[in-house]
Design a protein around this motif. Structure first.
Motif, short mmCIF file in Angstrom:
data_model
loop_
_atom_site.label_atom_id
_atom_site.label_comp_id
_atom_site.label_asym_id
_atom_site.label_seq_id
_atom_site.Cartn_x
_atom_site.Cartn_y
_atom_site.Cartn_z
N GLN A 22 15.18 4.14 -14.23
CA GLN A 22 14.28 5.20 -13.79
C GLN A 22 14.21 6.32 -14.83
OE1 GLN A 22 15.49 7.22 -10.22
NE2 GLN A 22 13.54 8.29 -9.98
N GLN A 73 10.88 7.35 -17.03
CA GLN A 73 10.36 8.71 -16.93
C GLN A 73 10.21 9.35 -18.31
OE1 GLN A 73 13.19 10.51 -14.27
NE2 GLN A 73 11.92 10.14 -12.45
N GLY A 106 5.70 10.68 -16.22
CA GLY A 106 7.08 10.56 -15.77
C GLY A 106 7.88 11.82 -16.05
N ARG A 107 7.67 12.41 -17.20
CA ARG A 107 8.39 13.65 -17.54
C ARG A 107 7.99 14.80 -16.63
NH1 ARG A 107 10.02 14.25 -23.65
NH2 ARG A 107 10.60 12.12 -24.14
N ALA A 145 9.58 14.20 -13.26
CA ALA A 145 11.00 14.48 -13.29
C ALA A 145 11.27 15.98 -13.29
CB ALA A 145 11.64 13.83 -14.51
#
Length: 377
Positions: A300, A304, A310-311, A314
């Protein structure tokens, strides 16, 4: 000796860098003040003040939009500041002097003020201004090889120097409009320069940045030599066409140039940015695969890190779960992971070999520390 100690420069070198940095900053400030003085002579104190306010107010918004592009490996704030203030303080000084000299020379030869103004706008300004802005890009390209990785970096640095230059130039344009036509004149110029074409200078200079970025990414000697030159020539040509449409033709032709040149160029730039960001994501995916296989990163976390979405997800989750401190740790983790991946990419291409192992060890240690902080909160 620890990796951090190995990478730490000596105190003597630090002292020299500080002295040189202060000296360069003072020279740049002096040149900037001279430019403001010259503008003030032309616009008067009221025009200068109004122009200064109108030109600087929207700049923070433009800066945020440019910095948003740099999603994977953010550039050091001090380097971004250097490029911006080069554009705002240093480049306008030399552009003002050289454009004025060329205009006076042409006026003396042709005995025509109109010819001098047209030459300055269509020939002199594009060559002088794009070259003056490009100087800092070439300096960073050769001096900070570890902070100039490709097209995205070239665009970001170019946009910063372009925004700085446009801000100083707008002080003059807004001040003259206020002096000659009052508030109505200022409003008209602000709409054209501040709303319809605020990114003209960044767009032009980005051509040079893209050329340098392609050169950095390529291993072909011919491409490394040619693309920066081609990029600068494209920047000069676009600038010349843009200025010429206003200075020579004006009115409908200027509007047509905006529609046929600036708008398509802007959308093409967005496509270039999208493709370049995708390439940077691929670099992260390729050069952090070892951390995934070694078990340092979970699947995961790895996924990310490899996409902007994804960043962002997160970072949002980190803020919602642990507040501002957790969000900052997540951003630091994203940045450190990118630093490690891009460092390995530079080493693989033979761009950076000095202290390569020490740097990698430092990045790995920092990454592990940030992972512990994120996983324990």
């Amino acid at each position: 000796m620890t990796p951090a100690t190995a990478m730490r420069p000596s105190s003597n070198k630090n002292g020299i860098k500080i002295v040189l940095g202060i000296a360069v900053a003072l020279i740049a400030l002096l040149l900037g003040l001279l430019v403001l003085l010259l503008i003030g002579v032309e616009t008067g104190p009221i025009g200068l003040l109004v122009g200064l306010i109108a030109a600087t107010l929207p700049v923070p918004l433009y800066l945020v939009l440019v910095l948003w592009i740099d999603r994977y490996e953010s550039e050091p704030p001090w380097l971004l500041a250097i490029t911006f203030f080069w554009g705002a303080l240093v480049a306008p000084f030399f552009a003002f002097i050289l454009n004025t000299v060329s205009g006076i020379t042409v006026a003396a030869i042709t005995d025509s003020i109109k010819a001098a103004e047209t030459f300055a706008a269509v020939i002199s300004a594009p060559i002088v201004e794009e070259s003056a802005k490009a100087v800092i890009l070439f300096i960073l390209f050769f001096w900070k090889r570890d902070e100039f990785d490709g097209i995205i970096d070239g665009i970001v640095y170019a946009a910063m120097v372009g925004l700085g230059f446009a801000m100083t130039e707008n002080i003059q344009y807004y001040g003259k409009a206020m002096l000659e036509n009052g508030g109505s004149g200022l409003s008209g110029v602000f709409i054209i320069r501040g709303m319809f074409a605020p990114f003209s200078h960044p767009l032009f200079t980005s051509m040079t940045g893209i050329g340098l970025g392609i050169a950095r990414q390529s291993r072909n000697t011919f491409i490394k030599v040619v693309t920066p030159i081609v990029g600068l020539l494209v920047a000069i040509s676009m600038h010349s066409i843009w200025n010429g449409s206003a200075a020579v033709f004006g009115g409908p032709i200027f509007l047509l140039t905006y529609i046929l040149l600036m708008v398509p160029a802007f959308f093409i730039m967005l496509i270039v940015i999208f493709l370049a960001l995708r390439r940077e994501g691929q670099i992260v995916r390729e050069f952090l695969l070892g951390e995934l296989e070694a078990g340092l990163l979970t699947t995961q976390e790895y996924n990310q890190l490899c996409t902007i979405r994804g960043r962002m997800g997160a970072s949002f989750n980190a803020f919602s779960k642990g507040g501002l401190s957790h969000w900052r740790a997540c951003r630091e983790f994203n940045q450190m992971a990118s630093e490690l991946a891009f460092h390995r990419s530079r080493v693989a291409r033979g761009i950076l070999t000095r202290d390569a192992r020490e740097r990698e060890a430092t990045y790995q240690m920092a990454l592990q520390d940030l992972l512990r902080r994120l996983r324990t909160n």
